[in-house]
Design an enzyme around this catalytic site. Structure first.
Site, PDB file in Angstrom:
ATOM      1  N   LEU A 148     -16.175   6.334  10.090  1.00 36.41           N
ATOM      2  CA  LEU A 148     -16.559   4.707   9.527  1.00 36.41           C
ATOM      3  C   LEU A 148     -16.292   4.882   8.196  1.00 36.41           C
ATOM      4  CD1 LEU A 148     -20.084   4.280  11.249  1.00 36.41           C
ATOM      5  CD2 LEU A 148     -17.740   3.480  12.087  1.00 36.41           C
ATOM      6  N   ASP A 149     -15.608   3.377   7.668  1.00 37.77           N
ATOM      7  CA  ASP A 149     -15.786   3.265   6.410  1.00 37.77           C
ATOM      8  C   ASP A 149     -16.827   3.435   5.524  1.00 37.77           C
ATOM      9  OD1 ASP A 149     -12.889   2.473   6.806  1.00 37.77           O
ATOM     10  OD2 ASP A 149     -13.265   0.586   6.879  1.00 37.77           O
ATOM     11  N   ARG A 150     -17.028   3.819   4.440  1.00 36.81           N
ATOM     12  CA  ARG A 150     -18.047   4.011   3.670  1.00 36.81           C
ATOM     13  C   ARG A 150     -19.143   2.835   3.595  1.00 36.81           C
ATOM     14  NH1 ARG A 150     -18.122   6.128  -2.881  1.00 36.81           N
ATOM     15  NH2 ARG A 150     -20.278   6.260  -3.146  1.00 36.81           N
TER      16      ARG A 150
END
Length: 323
Positions: A148-150
Site C-alpha cells: 500500500l502507498d505510504r
C-alpha cells in the site's frame, strides 16, 4: 578499556531445505539465516564457493528446491557492537499488534495506518514489515504479500509461511483476490457505477520524481468505481481493482476529472485546500475490504477495515450529503 570481543565462530552446517523454504533465492535465504553478517560478506561467501548447494557452487539467483542440502560455512557473527542494530519504537510495535484484523498460522491482515510505509528505505529505518519482525524476533518467516502507498491506510496482508506467500501471489496474478477501497473524489458524481480501462506507465521526471501516467503503451489497468455517498462538491466511492498497478486508483480518477482528495501528486491543489479547511491532513484513500481464498485451509477469508475516524469526521463536515 578492554577491546570488544569478537563473536563466536560457528561450525560448518548442512541444512536441508524444507517445503516452506523452497522457491526462494539462495542469497535471500542466506541473508535471513545470517542476520548479523554484513550483506557484502554473504555475497562474498557465494562467489568464493564457501556456500554450496548439493556440494556444488551456485549463483546468487539460484532458487532453492525442497530437499536441497545447503552447506553453511563457519562465520564469526557480530556479538557486542558499539553501534547496536536499531530497534523499532516500542509504541510503533504495539500499535501494529493492536491493528491486526485477522491472524492464523499462515498469515495476518492488519489495518495499516496512514503515514507508515510498508517497508523501510529512503531514509526510513522501519516500515511495517521491519517493525513486525522486530516485535516478533522468533517468527521464522514474515513477508509482505502486497503493498500500500505510504499515505494509504487499510488492509495489508503479511504471509507467515512461504507456501502462503506463493498461494496469495498466485491469486493476485490471476485476479482472484477482491480488493475494495474507499476514496473521496472531487466533483459531483453523475450516474451509477463506472469502469475506467486505461493503461498505465511509470515515468521518471527530470527532477527524479517517479510518476504514473495513462498511456496506451503502458500496462493494462482497470478499475470499477461505485458511488457510496454523494456530496455537492465531492463523492465517496468504492473502488474495485481488477488489476493492481502502482497509483492505479489515483491516476484513473484524475484521468476522468475526479482527482482524489488530499492527493499532493495527482490531485487538485484548490480542492485539497478546501478539504484541509475541513480537517483533511492526508490522502483520502483507504483499503477497506479484502476477500480471498485461504492459501492453506482453502476457506474463504473476508476482512474489513473500518474507515479511520479522521476520514469519517471529514465526511460529516461535507455539505449536501445523501445516501
Amino acid at each position: 578499556m578492554q577491546p570488544t570481543s569478537p563473536g563466536a565462530l560457528t561450525k560448518v552446517r548442512q541444512h536441508q531445505v524444507g517445503a516452506e523454504e523452497a522457491g526462494q533465492r539462495i542469497d535471500n535465504f542466506l541473508l535471513r539465516h545470517f542476520k548479523n553478517i554484513p550483506k557484502s560478506h554473504v555475497y562474498k561467501m557465494l562467489r568464493s564457493g564457501e556456500v554450496r548447494v548439493n556440494k556444488g557452487r551456485v549463483q546468487a539467483t539460484y532458487r532453492l528446491l525442497e530437499g536441497d542440502v545447503v552447506r553453511l560455512p563457519p562465520v564469526r557473527e557480530q556479538a557486542d557492537s558499539d553501534k547496536p542494530l536499531p530497534k523499532a519504537p516500542a509504541g510503533l510495535q504495539s500499535s501494529l499488534e493492536t491493528a491486526i484484523l485477522h491472524e492464523d498460522n499462515a498469515l495476518l491482515v492488519l489495518n495499516k495506518p496512514s503515514g507508515l510505509a510498508v517497508h523501510g528505505g529512503s531514509g526510513l529505518s522501519f516500515g511495517v514489515i521491519e517493525t513486525l519482525r522486530a516485535a516478533r524476533p522468533d517468527a521464522p518467516f514474515l513477508e509482505l504479500v502486497h503493498r500500500l502507498d505510504r499515505e494509504t491506510s487499510g488492509c495489508l496482508i503479511v504471509a507467515k509461511k512461504r507456501s502462503a506467500l506463493r498461494g496469495l501471489h498466485e491469486q493476485l496474478r490471476e485476479g482472484q483476490m477482491d480488493k475494495h477501497y474507499l476514496v473521496l473524489a472531487k466533483g459531483a458524481w453523475k450516474g451509477g457505477a463506472q469502469s475506467v480501462d486505461l493503461a498505465l506507465r511509470k515515468n521518471t521526471l527530470r527532477s527524479g520524481e517517479r510518476i504514473v501516467q495513462a498511456e496506451a503503451e503502458g500496462k493494462a489497468a482497470r478499475t470499477r468505481f461505485v458511488p457510496v455517498q454523494r456530496f455537492r462538491r465531492a463523492a465517496l466511492l468504492r473502488a474495485e481493482l481488477e488489476t493492481g498497478r502502482t497509483h492505479q486508483i489515483r491516476v484513473h480518477l484524475q484521468s476522468i476529472g475526479h482527482p482524489v482528495a488530499g492527493d499532493d501528486k495527482y490531485g487538485d491543489p484548490e480542492f485539497n485546500r478546501e478539504l484541509r479547511e475541513l480537517g483533511l491532513r492526508r490522502l483520502f484513500l483507504h483499503a477497506a475490504h479484502l476477500n480471498f481464498m485461504h492459501p492453506v485451509k482453502g476457506e474463504r477469508v473476508m476482512v474489513e477495515a473500518p474507515l479511520p475516524e479522521e476520514l469519517q469526521a471529514v465526511l460529516q463536515k461535507l455539505d449536501g450529503s445523501s445516501s
